[in-house]
Design an enzyme around this catalytic site. Structure first.
Site, mmCIF file in Angstrom:
data_model
loop_
_atom_site.group_PDB
_atom_site.id
_atom_site.type_symbol
_atom_site.label_atom_id
_atom_site.label_comp_id
_atom_site.label_asym_id
_atom_site.label_seq_id
_atom_site.Cartn_x
_atom_site.Cartn_y
_atom_site.Cartn_z
ATOM 1 N N CYS A 2 -31.324 -29.024 -84.933
ATOM 2 C CA CYS A 2 -30.880 -28.812 -86.254
ATOM 3 C C CYS A 2 -30.958 -30.190 -86.518
ATOM 4 O O CYS A 2 -30.849 -31.190 -85.550
ATOM 5 C CB CYS A 2 -29.322 -28.259 -86.894
ATOM 6 S SG CYS A 2 -29.513 -26.621 -86.036
ATOM 7 N N ARG A 27 -36.716 -30.939 -87.181
ATOM 8 C CA ARG A 27 -35.859 -30.418 -86.387
ATOM 9 C C ARG A 27 -35.244 -29.042 -86.553
ATOM 10 O O ARG A 27 -34.712 -28.057 -85.871
ATOM 11 C CB ARG A 27 -34.682 -31.350 -86.437
ATOM 12 C CG ARG A 27 -35.033 -32.730 -86.103
ATOM 13 C CD ARG A 27 -33.570 -33.663 -86.274
ATOM 14 N NE ARG A 27 -32.604 -33.372 -84.988
ATOM 15 C CZ ARG A 27 -32.621 -33.749 -83.835
ATOM 16 N NH1 ARG A 27 -33.445 -34.761 -83.533
ATOM 17 N NH2 ARG A 27 -31.674 -33.525 -83.014
ATOM 18 N N TRP A 76 -31.729 -24.848 -87.578
ATOM 19 C CA TRP A 76 -32.928 -23.919 -86.730
ATOM 20 C C TRP A 76 -31.885 -23.141 -86.279
ATOM 21 O O TRP A 76 -31.106 -23.515 -85.463
ATOM 22 C CB TRP A 76 -33.656 -24.695 -85.948
ATOM 23 C CG TRP A 76 -34.386 -24.042 -85.166
ATOM 24 C CD1 TRP A 76 -36.036 -23.610 -85.603
ATOM 25 C CD2 TRP A 76 -34.629 -23.360 -83.881
ATOM 26 N NE1 TRP A 76 -36.339 -22.866 -84.557
ATOM 27 C CE2 TRP A 76 -35.703 -22.665 -83.573
ATOM 28 C CE3 TRP A 76 -33.455 -23.283 -83.126
ATOM 29 C CZ2 TRP A 76 -35.905 -21.854 -82.364
ATOM 30 C CZ3 TRP A 76 -33.539 -22.363 -81.755
ATOM 31 C CH2 TRP A 76 -34.950 -21.995 -81.565
ATOM 32 N N ASN A 102 -24.971 -29.829 -85.017
ATOM 33 C CA ASN A 102 -26.275 -29.546 -83.944
ATOM 34 C C ASN A 102 -25.914 -29.421 -82.751
ATOM 35 O O ASN A 102 -24.983 -30.194 -82.389
ATOM 36 C CB ASN A 102 -27.086 -30.675 -84.299
ATOM 37 C CG ASN A 102 -28.260 -30.742 -83.511
ATOM 38 O OD1 ASN A 102 -28.770 -29.670 -83.173
ATOM 39 N ND2 ASN A 102 -28.879 -31.753 -82.853
ATOM 40 N N GLY A 103 -26.110 -28.185 -82.239
ATOM 41 C CA GLY A 103 -26.067 -28.188 -80.997
ATOM 42 C C GLY A 103 -25.401 -26.450 -80.747
ATOM 43 O O GLY A 103 -25.614 -25.726 -81.516
ATOM 44 N N GLU A 474 -52.838 -25.687 -72.610
ATOM 45 C CA GLU A 474 -52.224 -26.482 -73.505
ATOM 46 C C GLU A 474 -53.136 -26.095 -74.918
ATOM 47 O O GLU A 474 -52.519 -26.038 -75.990
ATOM 48 C CB GLU A 474 -52.775 -27.858 -73.560
ATOM 49 C CG GLU A 474 -52.354 -28.986 -74.593
ATOM 50 C CD GLU A 474 -50.843 -28.938 -74.957
ATOM 51 O OE1 GLU A 474 -50.076 -28.383 -74.231
ATOM 52 O OE2 GLU A 474 -50.613 -29.456 -75.991
ATOM 53 N N LYS A 478 -51.266 -24.635 -78.342
ATOM 54 C CA LYS A 478 -51.534 -25.099 -79.752
ATOM 55 C C LYS A 478 -51.900 -24.025 -80.686
ATOM 56 O O LYS A 478 -51.317 -23.803 -81.625
ATOM 57 C CB LYS A 478 -52.621 -26.135 -79.650
ATOM 58 C CG LYS A 478 -52.412 -27.289 -79.010
ATOM 59 C CD LYS A 478 -51.663 -28.299 -79.785
ATOM 60 C CE LYS A 478 -50.029 -28.450 -79.522
ATOM 61 N NZ LYS A 478 -49.325 -28.306 -78.208
ATOM 62 N N GLU A 481 -48.892 -21.568 -81.494
ATOM 63 C CA GLU A 481 -47.726 -22.024 -81.978
ATOM 64 C C GLU A 481 -48.043 -22.580 -83.592
ATOM 65 O O GLU A 481 -47.110 -22.564 -84.352
ATOM 66 C CB GLU A 481 -47.005 -23.069 -81.242
ATOM 67 C CG GLU A 481 -47.931 -24.501 -81.110
ATOM 68 C CD GLU A 481 -47.030 -25.473 -80.563
ATOM 69 O OE1 GLU A 481 -45.819 -25.544 -80.563
ATOM 70 O OE2 GLU A 481 -47.722 -26.460 -79.907
ATOM 71 N N HIS A 497 -59.035 -11.322 -62.073
ATOM 72 C CA HIS A 497 -58.092 -10.428 -61.307
ATOM 73 C C HIS A 497 -57.178 -9.954 -62.403
ATOM 74 O O HIS A 497 -55.996 -9.903 -62.082
ATOM 75 C CB HIS A 497 -57.294 -11.724 -60.491
ATOM 76 C CG HIS A 497 -58.304 -12.156 -59.384
ATOM 77 N ND1 HIS A 497 -58.512 -11.444 -58.349
ATOM 78 C CD2 HIS A 497 -58.906 -13.380 -59.248
ATOM 79 C CE1 HIS A 497 -59.395 -12.245 -57.479
ATOM 80 N NE2 HIS A 497 -59.531 -13.480 -58.269
ATOM 81 N N LYS A 597 -39.262 -29.152 -83.789
ATOM 82 C CA LYS A 597 -39.804 -30.262 -82.799
ATOM 83 C C LYS A 597 -39.104 -30.642 -81.491
ATOM 84 O O LYS A 597 -39.707 -30.575 -80.789
ATOM 85 C CB LYS A 597 -39.791 -31.720 -83.767
ATOM 86 C CG LYS A 597 -40.757 -32.652 -83.319
ATOM 87 C CD LYS A 597 -41.828 -32.290 -82.793
ATOM 88 C CE LYS A 597 -42.780 -33.373 -82.096
ATOM 89 N NZ LYS A 597 -44.029 -33.096 -81.387
HETATM 90 C C1 AGP Z 1 -45.538 -28.410 -78.059
HETATM 91 O O1 AGP Z 1 -46.628 -28.480 -79.020
HETATM 92 C C2 AGP Z 1 -44.299 -27.659 -78.521
HETATM 93 N N1 AGP Z 1 -43.954 -28.442 -79.633
HETATM 94 C C3 AGP Z 1 -43.308 -27.603 -77.454
HETATM 95 O O2 AGP Z 1 -43.765 -26.844 -76.352
HETATM 96 C C4 AGP Z 1 -42.931 -28.913 -76.892
HETATM 97 O O3 AGP Z 1 -43.810 -29.722 -76.146
HETATM 98 C C5 AGP Z 1 -41.584 -28.519 -76.135
HETATM 99 O O4 AGP Z 1 -40.694 -27.926 -76.692
HETATM 100 C C6 AGP Z 1 -41.071 -29.978 -75.222
HETATM 101 O O5 AGP Z 1 -40.547 -30.934 -76.093
HETATM 102 P P1 AGP Z 1 -40.172 -32.299 -75.631
HETATM 103 O O6 AGP Z 1 -41.861 -33.019 -74.937
HETATM 104 O O7 AGP Z 1 -39.801 -33.122 -76.972
HETATM 105 O O8 AGP Z 1 -39.374 -32.166 -74.569
#
Ligand code: AGP
Length: 602
Positions: A2, A27, A76, A102-103, A474, A478, A481, A497, A597
């Site tokens: 958050c 966030r 969040w 936050n937490g 990766e 992308k 998400e 497999h 993020k």
């Molecule tokens: C990747 O596009 C995502 N936003 C997510 O998987 C991210 O890589 C992951 O949460 C790790 O975040 P960080 O690199 O800030 O630790």
């Protein structure tokens, strides 16, 4: 997970809070709220839903001549669904003590039950709400809000960064453990934030509160360590402002801007490594074993690092999800290095894994935020200089991370005497040639047109081999998400497999088929898909007759001989593909649903 933003002083409060919360929206953005307070008036408001900050701040009068305290929050959801009663700020029974947090409070059910037993009434399902009620209970005995907060902190288990004020009083208290809280002062007004970005609009003088520290702002600000019960002196640092310039520029989203920023990010990261990190790294003894950890995209860059390190410097590498590593019993010793990879430097699982291994082995980190918890937990830091990454999807930080892993490998190769300094330098010059190819690819590709073919799909398979297998992972992440289309990354040979059962004319299969020693094998896998009518999109660096015959669509990328540099090019079309598909589906690529993020909770 958050964002918290606070203010004490005078000014255009509506604008200050709006700018503060908007800069932290990455966030978390499922609800927002504020509490505004001084000795004459106090009020609060909350809004539920994404993009509600403009509406929320309309509750703040345009003209306030008095000095006020404001605490605000963008959420969040972790505990409790997305709703008004769960939005912050939260209060005690009398609605006198207000908090934004936050937490996560891990023992909140236990605390809540005890408080309910003695008559406290809760409105929300959040863990946060136990804090003001705890303080209210303590206040009955302590008669001093600051001591009441300290007593509450001694009962709380978990991670937190919070701001607290008391209705009608000139009091602002903030504390942190494991999560960031930054304080800014412009000579008149104070600013408080989960990260420095919104503060840099007003001042570059900041204090990064450290774990177990708390401040009390009345007529002046004082700092304490609430664990040691001692007052401490804190000095304002000067921030390097250019690191915190945040604008979309001419782009319509941070994500596409950050994809296009990658050549610059690579150049900055390379320069910083050579100027600031190389000599320091040379002094670090070569380990016998390396464990790499991270989450999401950072875990994927770790997999690339595994290929590079094992092949170049022949040191065994294990790559672990941080969320798993933190609860395993890893066998490490002083001859092991843990490399924690994190863009934000605030990912709870990654920090948890680092703390698990702290003292058992050397802790290195690859991080994009110099003043972050991951950096603070590290014995040795390898900074990426990608610049602030606002888009939820990691893009420029990913390519900057794999650059650091490549440079780390080359540095130890040189330290082992396996390459000369001239060879090391020529490899670094090769990276500058790579940057030109990345630039060219960004400006010359057909990805947007091909994205049309995926908009209505519900699944996709990404296949790669060798160092490009993690790129397949990766690319799938992308797409998932950002466009909400289910996608899986797989080693191309492994597809037969099991996942091959998924192949039919409705299953788009994205192959990374570049000119390397595994190309012939990939072609075989493409034939296996083609015979089952799979729809093939090929990412390739040259178009052979076979690739032309087997591919329904081809995305051509520049060729680069050095196998370790190919991932920097193969990942770009996959980042763009996810972006264009999501964009064409009308999705807000910077703030995709359910995501934030920085995942600062378990
Ligand atoms: C990747 O596009 C995502 N936003 C997510 O998987 C991210 O890589 C992951 O949460 C790790 O975040 P960080 O690199 O800030 O630790």
């Amino acid at each position: 997970m958050c964002g918290i933003f606070g203010f004490k002083g005078k000014g255009n409060i509506r604008e200050i809070i709006k700018n503060g919360l908007k800069a932290l929206e990455y966030r978390g953005y499922d609800s927002c709220g504020f509490f505004l307070n001084n000795d004459k008036f106090s009020f609060y408001d909350k809004k539920v839903g994404k993009g509600k900050i403009d509406e929320l701040v309309l509750s703040i009068p345009l003209k306030i001549d008095e000095e006020v305290i404001v605490i605000s929050h963008t959420r969040w959801a972790t505990h409790g669904r997305i709703s008004e009663e769960n939005a912050h700020p939260h209060f005690d029974c009398k609605k006198e003590i207000a908090i934004v947090h936050n937490g996560t409070i891990e023992n909140y059910q236990f605390l809540k039950k005890g408080l309910e037993k003695i008559g406290h009434k809760f409105i929300s399902q959040t863990d946060t709400e136990v804090i003001p009620h705890l303080i209210e209970e303590n206040f009955k005995k302590d008669k001093n809000i600051f001591f009441a907060v300290i007593s509450a902190l001694k009962k709380i288990e978990g991670s937190f960064a919070f701001l607290i004020t008391k209705r009608g009083e000139d009091i602002l208290i903030g504390a942190k453990k494991n999560l960031p809280l930054v304080i800014g002062f412009d000579g008149h007004n104070y600013y408080f934030s989960s990260d420095p970005i919104p503060i840099t609009k007003y001042t570059n003088k900041v204090i990064f509160l450290q774990d177990d520290e708390i401040f009390y702002l009345g007529s002046k600000i004082k700092f304490y360590n609430f664990k040691k019960n001692i007052q401490i002196i804190k000095k304002f640092d000067e921030l390097d402002m250019k690191e915190y310039e945040i604008t979309k520029g001419s782009f319509d989203s941070y994500m596409i801007k950050e994809i296009y920023e990658q050549p610059e990010a690579i150049k900055r990261t390379l320069k910083y490594f050579l100027d600031e990190t190389f000599e320091r790294l040379l002094k670090q003894s070569i380990p016998e074993r390396i464990v790499i950890t991270g989450c999401g995209t950072s875990w994927h860059s770790g997999l690339i690092g595994e290929y590079m390190i094992e092949k170049l410097i022949v040191i065994p590498v294990e790559v672990e999800y941080a969320s798993e590593l933190r609860y395993k019993s890893p066998v490490v010793d002083r001859n092991t290095i843990l490399i924690a990879i994190s863009q934000s430097g605030e990912t709870a699982d990654t920090i948890g894994a680092m703390k698990k291994l702290k003292g058992k082995c050397r802790i290195f980190s690859i991080c994009n935020v110099e003043k972050s918890s991951v950096v603070r937990e590290s014995d040795f830091i390898l900074l990426t200089k990608a610049g602030p990454e606002i888009g939820v999807a990691s893009t420029k930080s990913f390519t900057s991370q794999i650059l650091i892993l490549y440079l780390f490998s080359l540095t130890y190769l040189f330290k082992k005497g396996r390459i000369s300094k001239e060879k090391f330098n020529s490899k670094c010059n090769e990276i500058l040639k790579l940057v030109e190819k990345m630039d060219f690819l960004l400006k010359n590709n057909n990805v947007e047109k091909i994205a049309e073919k995926l908009i209505y799909k519900t699944n996709a398979l990404y296949l790669g081999r060798g160092i490009n297998f993690p790129i397949a992972l990766e690319g799938a992440l992308k797409l998932k998400e950002i466009s909400y289309i289910h996608a899986e990354g797989y080693p191309a040979a492994e597809m037969k497999h099991g996942p091959i059962a998924l192949i039919d004319e409705n299953m788009p299969v994205i192959f990374i088929c570049v000119k390397d020693k595994l190309l012939k094998k990939i072609i075989i896998n493409m034939e296996e898909v083609k015979t089952r009518k799979g729809f093939i999109i090929s990412i390739c660096d040259f178009i052979s007759e076979e690739i032309k015959k087997l591919s329904d669509e081809i995305i051509l990328i520049p060729h680069i001989e050095n196998e370790y540099l190919k991932p920097f090019l193969t990942v770009i079309p996959l980042q763009l593909l996810a972006y264009y598909v999501a964009n064409k589906k009308g999705i807000d690529v910077d703030k995709p649903r359910n995501l934030a993020k920085s995942v600062t909770v378990e």
